[in-house]
Design a protein around this motif. Structure first.
Motif, PDB file in Angstrom:
ATOM      1  N   ARG A 183     -11.507-119.637  -9.138  1.00  0.00           N
ATOM      2  CA  ARG A 183     -10.909-120.305  -7.544  1.00  0.00           C
ATOM      3  C   ARG A 183     -11.307-119.111  -6.311  1.00  0.00           C
ATOM      4  N   VAL A 184     -11.655-117.646  -6.650  1.00  0.00           N
ATOM      5  CA  VAL A 184     -12.129-117.119  -5.449  1.00  0.00           C
ATOM      6  C   VAL A 184     -13.537-117.296  -5.382  1.00  0.00           C
ATOM      7  N   VAL A 185     -13.564-117.572  -3.848  1.00  0.00           N
ATOM      8  CA  VAL A 185     -14.628-117.527  -3.523  1.00  0.00           C
ATOM      9  C   VAL A 185     -15.045-116.222  -1.782  1.00  0.00           C
ATOM     10  N   ASP A 186     -15.903-115.544  -2.126  1.00  0.00           N
ATOM     11  CA  ASP A 186     -16.307-114.104  -1.454  1.00  0.00           C
ATOM     12  C   ASP A 186     -17.155-114.834  -0.332  1.00  0.00           C
ATOM     13  N   VAL A 187     -16.806-114.316   0.959  1.00  0.00           N
ATOM     14  CA  VAL A 187     -17.559-114.937   2.219  1.00  0.00           C
ATOM     15  C   VAL A 187     -18.348-113.230   2.932  1.00  0.00           C
ATOM     16  N   ILE A 188     -19.361-112.925   2.638  1.00  0.00           N
ATOM     17  CA  ILE A 188     -19.494-111.522   3.627  1.00  0.00           C
ATOM     18  C   ILE A 188     -20.308-112.235   4.389  1.00  0.00           C
ATOM     19  N   THR A 189     -21.138-112.899   5.086  1.00  0.00           N
ATOM     20  CA  THR A 189     -21.448-112.838   6.356  1.00  0.00           C
ATOM     21  C   THR A 189     -20.952-114.451   6.805  1.00  0.00           C
ATOM     22  N   LEU A 190     -21.240-113.996   8.138  1.00  0.00           N
ATOM     23  CA  LEU A 190     -21.044-115.270   9.320  1.00  0.00           C
ATOM     24  C   LEU A 190     -21.731-116.157   8.756  1.00  0.00           C
ATOM     25  N   ASP A 191     -22.873-116.447   8.996  1.00  0.00           N
ATOM     26  CA  ASP A 191     -23.935-117.467   8.496  1.00  0.00           C
ATOM     27  C   ASP A 191     -23.405-118.502   7.692  1.00  0.00           C
ATOM     28  N   GLU A 192     -22.878-117.215   6.720  1.00  0.00           N
ATOM     29  CA  GLU A 192     -21.973-119.398   5.320  1.00  0.00           C
ATOM     30  C   GLU A 192     -20.307-118.507   5.544  1.00  0.00           C
ATOM     31  N   PHE A 193     -19.971-118.349   6.717  1.00  0.00           N
ATOM     32  CA  PHE A 193     -18.762-118.558   7.246  1.00  0.00           C
ATOM     33  C   PHE A 193     -18.563-119.629   7.744  1.00  0.00           C
ATOM     34  N   ASP A 194     -19.741-119.758   9.157  1.00  0.00           N
ATOM     35  CA  ASP A 194     -19.866-121.349   9.472  1.00  0.00           C
ATOM     36  C   ASP A 194     -20.236-121.779   8.640  1.00  0.00           C
ATOM     37  N   ARG A 195     -21.426-122.037   7.653  1.00  0.00           N
ATOM     38  CA  ARG A 195     -21.759-123.047   7.208  1.00  0.00           C
ATOM     39  C   ARG A 195     -20.473-124.074   6.561  1.00  0.00           C
ATOM     40  N   ARG A 196     -19.426-122.215   5.818  1.00  0.00           N
ATOM     41  CA  ARG A 196     -18.502-123.843   4.962  1.00  0.00           C
ATOM     42  C   ARG A 196     -17.350-124.219   5.967  1.00  0.00           C
ATOM     43  N   LEU A 197     -17.301-124.249   6.692  1.00  0.00           N
ATOM     44  CA  LEU A 197     -16.649-124.416   7.690  1.00  0.00           C
ATOM     45  C   LEU A 197     -17.166-125.630   8.218  1.00  0.00           C
ATOM     46  N   ALA A 198     -18.661-125.701   8.553  1.00  0.00           N
ATOM     47  CA  ALA A 198     -19.326-126.732   8.708  1.00  0.00           C
ATOM     48  C   ALA A 198     -19.066-128.526   8.197  1.00  0.00           C
ATOM     49  N   SER A 199     -19.100-127.906   6.673  1.00  0.00           N
ATOM     50  CA  SER A 199     -18.931-128.451   5.853  1.00  0.00           C
ATOM     51  C   SER A 199     -18.053-129.243   5.497  1.00  0.00           C
ATOM     52  N   GLY A 200     -16.690-128.828   6.541  1.00  0.00           N
ATOM     53  CA  GLY A 200     -15.773-130.043   6.346  1.00  0.00           C
ATOM     54  C   GLY A 200     -14.543-129.404   5.655  1.00  0.00           C
ATOM     55  N   VAL A 201     -14.898-127.459   5.050  1.00  0.00           N
ATOM     56  CA  VAL A 201     -13.574-126.850   4.861  1.00  0.00           C
ATOM     57  C   VAL A 201     -12.469-127.107   5.224  1.00  0.00           C
ATOM     58  N   ARG A 202     -11.319-127.152   4.641  1.00  0.00           N
ATOM     59  CA  ARG A 202     -10.574-127.604   5.617  1.00  0.00           C
ATOM     60  C   ARG A 202      -9.284-126.409   4.886  1.00  0.00           C
ATOM     61  N   SER A 203      -9.185-126.092   3.709  1.00  0.00           N
ATOM     62  CA  SER A 203      -8.218-124.501   3.843  1.00  0.00           C
ATOM     63  C   SER A 203      -8.863-123.388   3.502  1.00  0.00           C
ATOM     64  N   LEU A 204      -8.334-122.801   2.914  1.00  0.00           N
ATOM     65  CA  LEU A 204      -9.798-121.257   3.064  1.00  0.00           C
ATOM     66  C   LEU A 204      -8.795-120.826   1.839  1.00  0.00           C
ATOM     67  N   ALA A 205      -7.877-120.980   1.507  1.00  0.00           N
ATOM     68  CA  ALA A 205      -6.764-120.579   0.155  1.00  0.00           C
ATOM     69  C   ALA A 205      -8.040-119.976  -1.058  1.00  0.00           C
ATOM     70  N   GLY A 206      -7.568-118.749  -1.339  1.00  0.00           N
ATOM     71  CA  GLY A 206      -9.032-118.158  -2.392  1.00  0.00           C
ATOM     72  C   GLY A 206     -10.471-117.585  -1.270  1.00  0.00           C
ATOM     73  N   TRP A 207      -9.580-117.903  -0.760  1.00  0.00           N
ATOM     74  CA  TRP A 207     -11.303-117.461  -0.024  1.00  0.00           C
ATOM     75  C   TRP A 207     -11.222-115.707  -0.200  1.00  0.00           C
ATOM     76  N   ARG A 208     -11.752-114.719  -0.045  1.00  0.00           N
ATOM     77  CA  ARG A 208     -11.832-112.943   0.015  1.00  0.00           C
ATOM     78  C   ARG A 208     -12.471-112.896   1.573  1.00  0.00           C
ATOM     79  N   VAL A 209     -12.995-113.014   2.422  1.00  0.00           N
ATOM     80  CA  VAL A 209     -13.585-112.575   3.320  1.00  0.00           C
ATOM     81  C   VAL A 209     -14.048-111.144   3.875  1.00  0.00           C
ATOM     82  N   THR A 210     -15.218-110.829   4.122  1.00  0.00           N
ATOM     83  CA  THR A 210     -15.343-109.199   3.565  1.00  0.00           C
ATOM     84  C   THR A 210     -15.963-108.759   5.064  1.00  0.00           C
TER      85      THR A 210
END
Length: 362
Positions: free
Chosen positions: A7-34
């Motif tokens: 359930r842990v999602v590692d996000v280490i680039t802005l492109d990945e951050f933006d792509r996931r939010l653009a896909s309709g993500v509504r909760s960042l629970a379990g995200w580890r943004v670095t």
């Protein structure tokens, strides 16, 4: 780049951050943004649930940081006044550690000097966070690789026959495996050198050995020692990947630049355990002293209690060295007698014999 672990999602680039939010993500629970600059992402963060998310070394505007904390996110800033990036997402490259002309000003040297001080609470936290981030990056790097370790003495000089033998071993091993070493000078450097040049003609290794022999040791001039290595690297890039796992505990020994990926730890105890653990296809122990002996018996302890399915070869090279000069072999063979490890422990005299034992089907 993104890694998902349960359930842990590692996000280490802005492109990945933006792509996931653009896909309709509504909760960042379990995200580890670095390590992201999120100062312009306030509206995006306001539109999603941030409870149970973790932001490591990220940059916010003060208002956005206060808002995400209040809404349940955990925000861990970089520990101030330390030279290390405590939330790295990748292993070091040689150029990162040798990032200045004068070695004394480099990241490697500055970190060693810092690590030698009496650590404050913040320093201890930074060291632990950094080594954890290296653990995570190394876990990703080694995944799917068959890795053979080469251990041996740091005092082995360039230009010696033994150094050439260690380079020859690295070259042979790299044809079938990923080579891993302790990342330092001497036998470790030679094995990483051989691996780096394993796809080049044998004449390439010969010429590299001759060039490096002009600066046999780092002890008098680290800059000249490292420059000679980088000249070989530049002439033969990109080279074949290999791994070095050094430590700032032995920071007076600079890391060798021939390891293309460097997992450098602050704590040596962690480094030693990880170094042996990643060598899933066996370890070759070239002649060495205290550190190499420690590694032999640390590996032997793991194998002593392991079952057959968990064992990998231990090959000691140098009959006279390991039976007379440093008589580790009699004790090792006595420990192995009657155990599952017995058939996996070997003493040979040459690196070619070692390769015969390790090669697939050997």
């Amino acid at each position: 780049m993104k890694r998902t672990r349960g359930r842990v999602v590692d996000v280490i680039t802005l492109d990945e951050f933006d792509r996931r939010l653009a896909s309709g993500v509504r909760s960042l629970a379990g995200w580890r943004v670095t390590g992201l600059d999120l100062r312009s992402r306030g509206p995006a963060l306001a539109s999603v649930v941030v409870e149970q998310s973790l932001f490591l070394n990220c940059t916010f505007t003060p208002a956005v940081e206060e808002a995400v904390r209040r809404r349940g996110a955990v925000v861990v800033p970089r520990v101030p006044h330390v030279p290390l990036d405590t939330f790295r997402s990748a292993l070091y490259s040689p150029r990162e550690l040798y990032d200045t002309i004068d070695y004394a000003d480099s990241l490697d040297a500055r970190t060693y000097a810092w690590s030698r001080g009496e650590p404050s609470q913040d320093d201890a936290l930074a060291q632990a966070l950094h080594d954890h981030s290296i653990d995570t990056a190394l876990e990703t790097w080694v995944e799917g690789r068959s890795i053979v370790g080469v251990m041996g003495g740091h005092e082995l000089h360039r230009g010696s026959a033994a150094y050439a033998d260690a380079a020859h071993l690295g070259r042979l091993l790299a044809a079938s495996f990923t080579v891993a070493t302790g990342g330092g000078p001497g036998a470790m450097e030679a094995a990483n050198l051989g691996a780096f040049l394993s796809a080049a003609p044998s004449s390439g290794l010969d010429s590299a050995l001759a060039a490096l022999g002009a600066v046999p040791t780092f002890e008098r001039d680290i800059e000249a020692w490292a420059d000679a290595a980088f000249e070989v690297i530049d002439a033969h890039s990109p080279g074949v990947e290999s791994l070095g796992i050094p430590t700032w505990h032995y920071g007076h020994e600079p890391p060798n630049p021939f390891a293309t990926a460097i997992a450098k730890y602050v704590r040596n105890a962690t480094r030693e355990a990880i170094l042996l653990e990643v060598c899933n296809a066996g370890i070759v122990f070239l002649p060495g002293a205290g550190g190499t002996v420690q590694e032999i018996f640390q590996d032997a302890c793991e194998n002593y209690y392991a079952d057959e399915s968990s064992l990998a070869p231990m090959v000691l090279v140098g009959v006279t060295h390991w039976t007379s000069s440093v008589p580790a072999w009699p004790l090792l063979s006595a420990l192995a007698a009657g155990r599952a490890m017995e058939g996996h422990v070997h003493l040979v005299d040459t690196v070619d014999e070692a390769m015969e034992l390790l090669k697939p089907g050997g």
